[in-house]
Design a protein around this motif. Sequence first.
Motif, short mmCIF file in Angstrom:
data_model
loop_
_atom_site.label_atom_id
_atom_site.label_comp_id
_atom_site.label_asym_id
_atom_site.label_seq_id
_atom_site.Cartn_x
_atom_site.Cartn_y
_atom_site.Cartn_z
N THR A 1 54.44 -7.70 -32.65
CA THR A 1 53.16 -7.96 -31.97
C THR A 1 52.75 -6.74 -31.14
OG1 THR A 1 54.30 -8.98 -30.10
CG2 THR A 1 53.53 -10.45 -31.83
N LYS A 2 53.51 -5.65 -31.29
CA LYS A 2 53.18 -4.44 -30.54
C LYS A 2 53.39 -3.25 -31.47
CE LYS A 2 54.23 -4.34 -26.04
NZ LYS A 2 55.01 -4.25 -24.81
N LYS B 1 57.02 -12.07 -32.70
CA LYS B 1 56.82 -13.53 -32.67
C LYS B 1 57.09 -14.10 -34.05
CE LYS B 1 51.86 -13.65 -33.88
NZ LYS B 1 50.50 -13.98 -33.45
N SER C 1 57.61 -6.11 -28.84
CA SER C 1 57.51 -7.57 -28.81
C SER C 1 57.31 -8.11 -30.22
CB SER C 1 56.37 -7.99 -27.89
OG SER C 1 55.18 -7.33 -28.24
N ILE D 1 54.38 -11.12 -23.45
CA ILE D 1 54.64 -11.17 -24.89
C ILE D 1 54.51 -12.58 -25.46
CG2 ILE D 1 56.17 -9.16 -24.73
CD1 ILE D 1 58.49 -11.28 -25.19
N HIS D 2 54.32 -13.58 -24.58
CA HIS D 2 54.19 -14.96 -25.05
C HIS D 2 52.83 -15.17 -25.71
CE1 HIS D 2 52.83 -14.64 -20.88
NE2 HIS D 2 51.94 -15.58 -21.16
N ASN D 3 52.69 -16.28 -26.44
CA ASN D 3 51.43 -16.53 -27.13
C ASN D 3 50.54 -17.46 -26.31
OD1 ASN D 3 53.37 -18.62 -27.73
ND2 ASN D 3 51.84 -19.45 -29.09
N GLU E 1 45.60 -18.09 -31.53
CA GLU E 1 46.54 -17.85 -30.43
C GLU E 1 47.25 -16.54 -30.63
OE1 GLU E 1 49.41 -20.55 -28.79
OE2 GLU E 1 48.25 -22.24 -29.54
N LEU E 2 46.96 -15.59 -29.75
CA LEU E 2 47.58 -14.28 -29.84
C LEU E 2 48.59 -14.12 -28.71
CD1 LEU E 2 44.34 -12.17 -30.36
CD2 LEU E 2 45.93 -12.91 -32.13
N THR E 3 49.47 -13.13 -28.86
CA THR E 3 50.33 -12.74 -27.74
C THR E 3 49.53 -11.73 -26.91
OG1 THR E 3 51.28 -10.88 -28.94
CG2 THR E 3 52.40 -13.01 -29.16
N SER F 1 45.51 -5.13 -27.93
CA SER F 1 45.31 -4.13 -29.00
C SER F 1 43.94 -4.30 -29.67
CB SER F 1 46.43 -4.20 -30.03
OG SER F 1 46.15 -5.17 -31.00
N PRO G 1 50.17 -8.50 -26.01
CA PRO G 1 49.97 -7.18 -26.63
C PRO G 1 48.97 -7.20 -27.79
CG PRO G 1 52.31 -7.61 -26.28
CD PRO G 1 51.58 -8.89 -25.97
N GLU G 2 48.96 -8.30 -28.55
CA GLU G 2 48.01 -8.39 -29.66
C GLU G 2 46.57 -8.49 -29.15
OE1 GLU G 2 50.11 -10.79 -33.25
OE2 GLU G 2 50.09 -11.83 -31.34
N ILE H 1 56.00 -21.75 -31.39
CA ILE H 1 56.05 -20.34 -31.76
C ILE H 1 57.04 -19.70 -30.81
CG2 ILE H 1 54.74 -18.16 -31.55
CD1 ILE H 1 52.45 -19.54 -32.96
N ILE I 1 51.52 -3.69 -35.62
CA ILE I 1 51.34 -5.12 -35.39
C ILE I 1 51.27 -5.84 -36.73
CG2 ILE I 1 49.70 -6.86 -34.55
CD1 ILE I 1 49.07 -4.98 -32.22
N THR J 1 58.55 -16.25 -29.12
CA THR J 1 58.26 -14.84 -28.92
C THR J 1 59.45 -14.19 -28.22
OG1 THR J 1 57.22 -15.14 -26.74
CG2 THR J 1 55.78 -15.30 -28.66
#
Lengths: 418, 120
Positions: free
Chosen positions: B116-117, B70, B68, A47-49, A59-61, A67, A63-64, B51, B98, B53
């Motif tokens: 984010t999910k 952020k 999740s 889940i971190h970026n 910069e995405l996490t 997806s 899950p992003e 950032i 999201i 999360t």
Amino acid sequence: MKKVNVVIIGGGPAGLAAALSAKEAGETDILILERDTKLGGILNQCIHNGFGLHTFKEELTGPEYASRFIEKVKEQKIPYKLNTMVMDISSDKVVTAMNSKEGLFQIQAKAIILAMGCRERPRGALNIPGYRPAGIYSAGTAQKLVNIDGLMPGKEVVILGSGDIGLIMARRMTLEGAKVKVVAELMPYSGGLKRNIVQCLDDFGIPLKLSHTVVDIEGKERVEAVTIAEVKDGKPVPGTEERYTCDTLLLSCGLIPENELSNQAGIEISPITKGPKVNESLETTIDGVFACGNVLHVHDLVDFVSQEAKQAGKNAVKYLKDQEVKATKTIPIQTDNGVRYSVPFVVRPEDMDDLLTVRFRVGGVYKDHFISVYLDDERILHKPSKILAPGEMEQIILTKKKLMEVDPSTIRITLEDK
Amino acid sequence: METRELTCIGCPMGCALSVEMEDGKVISVSGNTCQQGDIYARKEVTNPTRIVTSIVPVSGSKEEIMISVKTAHDIPKDKIFECMKDLKSVKVQAPVHIGDVVLENVAGTGVDVIATKEAL
């Protein structure tokens, strides 16, 4: 028996990118087999970026990032089966799988893309003395418990190994209220990215002890304390022991490509990468079976997994369309003097694209060295590098033009100090 | 005069940076081998941001127990734990997509926390 043109084993970042690329290359008969309850693989729990800087320039996490690929797979209506475990792959490309709805079933594939990812090195492989109480987890297991299930594995934590997942979990557990007492690393350098050392340890005042390892685990029912000691020449140094009371020990001691299926199929595996020996098309030693992502070799950045998988998907379709030239020449890539391995392992110039990315890792920390590439005795690359470290994958580009022109019998990637 | 020691995160070199400061202003940066180190050091000692999360519980979803989240942008480093504390009281109801805002203006930073999910 059901027939499918391209069967992809694994629906994580590699499998998803391979499927999209195969589709883009014109293949419509694709099937992704995924053992988990959803697509996305390990990214779902990361889940971190910090994902996608190369691919999406942002910069995405985890899950992003996943997806973005899952949405496209759904848009393209690429078929996939979830909760489905592949049990066997045969050398003639029969895939045996099972799930609770269909039971055991077989598929005759024309091409297979291996995208099973990797697995964490478990305690049993580390030879840590002490009891076997509850409270010892691999860092990735703890990550799943915290981020997917919302459960905390413990309150006072010691971490062995400074791989990126361990560092990320040091921060994650701290943010959730746990006390992370120390991170011990056997090697004299960290296997994790600098950024993670600063932002996951230094930010929270968590000490990193290099050249240290766990020499004792106390507690019969539950972990009660862990003793670490300095290591010299592979042995703990007497008198350097430090005891930390804790209820949890996380292990972040390396990742191993998950190649049980590849072994069953009779695919040749490299003893160094623990992944299939592939050629320039990322094709294994069985025709029409390709490999990409962490099952091929462990990556640091998912962006490069996606790039590699894209190649595998494209090449699988090329194979199906019978567009592979029946190459007459195969050139091995040799690595030495600090370069541990390369992927691919061999190159057939007639079958390569105009440009070929060759990825490799070094075996130690090298400052102010040159990355050199030789075609037989001719040096065609001599690139200075301020620092090379085992934790950071490197790459070079080979051109078809040069290989066809020189027609060497070997390609050699090496490090030189001048 | 005050000196701050940092490790540069620009590349695997991880240069040991030394920043000399006076009245909250950077006088000099040393130890860096490139410009990136200088830029990083100046930002890190005057306005370090991150950032954040984490996860929050979601109800009404078949697939997910937690989703999740952020901070939509980086927030001051010293607000990290306040941000985590604010998130403790957040619960969301499916469906969540999201980018949906799950908490506005976290820890008074003016920054929203977003999902984010997906949870359907």
